[in-house]
Design an enzyme around this catalytic site. Structure first.
Site, PDB file in Angstrom:
ATOM      1  N   CYS A  15       0.933  -1.115   0.013  1.00  0.00           N
ATOM      2  CA  CYS A  15       0.028   0.030  -0.019  1.00  0.00           C
ATOM      3  C   CYS A  15       0.981   1.150  -0.338  1.00  0.00           C
ATOM      4  O   CYS A  15       1.861   1.462   0.860  1.00  0.00           O
ATOM      5  CB  CYS A  15      -0.948   0.019   1.291  1.00  0.00           C
ATOM      6  SG  CYS A  15      -1.837   1.581   1.435  1.00  0.00           S
ATOM      7  N   TYR A  74      -5.597   6.171  -8.976  1.00  0.00           N
ATOM      8  CA  TYR A  74      -6.834   5.320  -8.394  1.00  0.00           C
ATOM      9  C   TYR A  74      -7.936   5.919  -9.226  1.00  0.00           C
ATOM     10  O   TYR A  74      -8.904   5.136  -9.623  1.00  0.00           O
ATOM     11  CB  TYR A  74      -6.687   5.396  -6.916  1.00  0.00           C
ATOM     12  CG  TYR A  74      -6.075   4.578  -6.357  1.00  0.00           C
ATOM     13  CD1 TYR A  74      -6.296   3.260  -5.835  1.00  0.00           C
ATOM     14  CD2 TYR A  74      -4.657   5.138  -6.036  1.00  0.00           C
ATOM     15  CE1 TYR A  74      -5.195   2.516  -5.142  1.00  0.00           C
ATOM     16  CE2 TYR A  74      -3.724   4.458  -5.199  1.00  0.00           C
ATOM     17  CZ  TYR A  74      -4.176   3.101  -4.967  1.00  0.00           C
ATOM     18  OH  TYR A  74      -3.300   2.407  -4.322  1.00  0.00           O
TER      19      TYR A  74
END
Length: 307
Positions: A49, A179
């Site tokens: 992440c 994203y």
């Protein structure tokens, strides 16, 4: 992937807005430590992440590896969310999944279960799960616990205004922009996001052609926040998120910056390229339903090339 609703786990992907654009939910825990003591705080992270990676780098650079313990959850995230690994079990609650940590903090929690999580052993709850704020907590609030740091601070008081401005500036088009491109469900939303990504990359490539770091001559939180996205760009965002107008390697100054950061002795041990690639391609079945993980690109040698 899933979420908690009034303490009950539900499976499901992020819901786009009416135009097909990705909407990132706000983090829920935004508190500051009530006191500072070695061993009091525990950090839950994932190698994969980029948001959690920021906090791992900050912990390393600020010399907090002895003062703040860490657990790395598994990179292969299925319907049950982030799992704990057999080789790195949860040392505090004995939890099986990260959602159990959130439920210990609030049995009726509603929201996504994300990393990083800064846990307070004394109060038995989550202090903060907003990566930008956790970076600042580690750097400033926990500074008295620093031991043999690589840097004196990533948030110099004289530069705080500029650091926060740059963090704001890179968030929407770059950190979250990839994203927005990857999770878009309409052509218009995707095209807008990709345009934002590459316009911002071009601008920062020009800026980094005139100075070594985003805020001038010294490394700051803003550089850490930019680096964790750039490291993943050619590895996953270029293909998996369809951000393929150019590679990061086609931006000479951004690529130099990324290699410079990657080669730092306090940063490189936090960079696990195989874990990053496996997570995105295996976990995000809305984009890659086969879970086939590509062999390339082989970036390690290029990242380590002399500056």
């Amino acid at each position: 992937m899933g979420y908690l609703l009034d303490g009950t786990w539900n499976t499901g992907w992020y819901e786009p807005d009416a135009q097909g654009a990705f909407q990132r939910p706000a983090t829920k825990y935004r508190n500051q430590p009530s006191a500072v003591a070695a061993g009091r705080f525990h950090l839950y992270v994932a190698w994969a992440c980029p948001w959690a990676h920021r906090t791992l780098i900050t912990r390393s650079l600020r010399g907090l590896t002895d003062a703040v313990s860490v657990t790395v959850v598994g990179s292969l995230m299925g319907d049950d969310g982030w799992p704990f690994r057999t080789e790195d079990p949860d040392p505090i609650l004995g939890a099986q999944h990260l959602r159990d940590v959130y439920l210990r903090a609030n049995p009726k929690y509603t929201g996504r279960v994300t990393v990083p999580v800064l846990w307070d052993r004394e109060t038995a709850t989550i202090v903060n799960n907003e990566s930008r704020e956790v970076m600042r907590i580690l750097d400033v609030k926990l500074a008295p616990l620093a031991k043999n740091p690589y840097v004196d601070t990533l948030a110099p008081p004289a530069l705080l205004g500029e650091i926060d401005r740059v963090l704001d500036d890179i968030y929407h088009p770059i950190n979250n922009g990839v994203y927005r491109a990857g999770f878009a469900t309409s052509q218009a939303a995707y095209s807008a996001a990709v345009s934002d990504v590459f316009a911002a990359l071009a601008r920062w490539d020009a800026i980094l052609g005139t100075q070594p770091f985003t805020c001038g001559d010294v490394m700051t939180e803003a550089d850490v926040a930019l680096f964790t996205t750039l490291l993943r760009f050619d590895l996953v965002y270029y293909a998996h998120f369809k951000c393929n107008l150019k590679r990061l390697r086609d931006h000479a100054n951004l690529w130099r910056f990324t290699r410079q950061m990657y080669q730092h002795p306090g940063i490189r041990p936090t960079c696990q390229l195989d874990e990053i690639k496996a997570h995105y391609y295996w976990s995000q079945t809305a984009i890659n339903p086969t879970r086939v993980i590509p062999i390339g690109p082989p970036l390690e040698a290029e990242l380590l090339a002399p500056l």
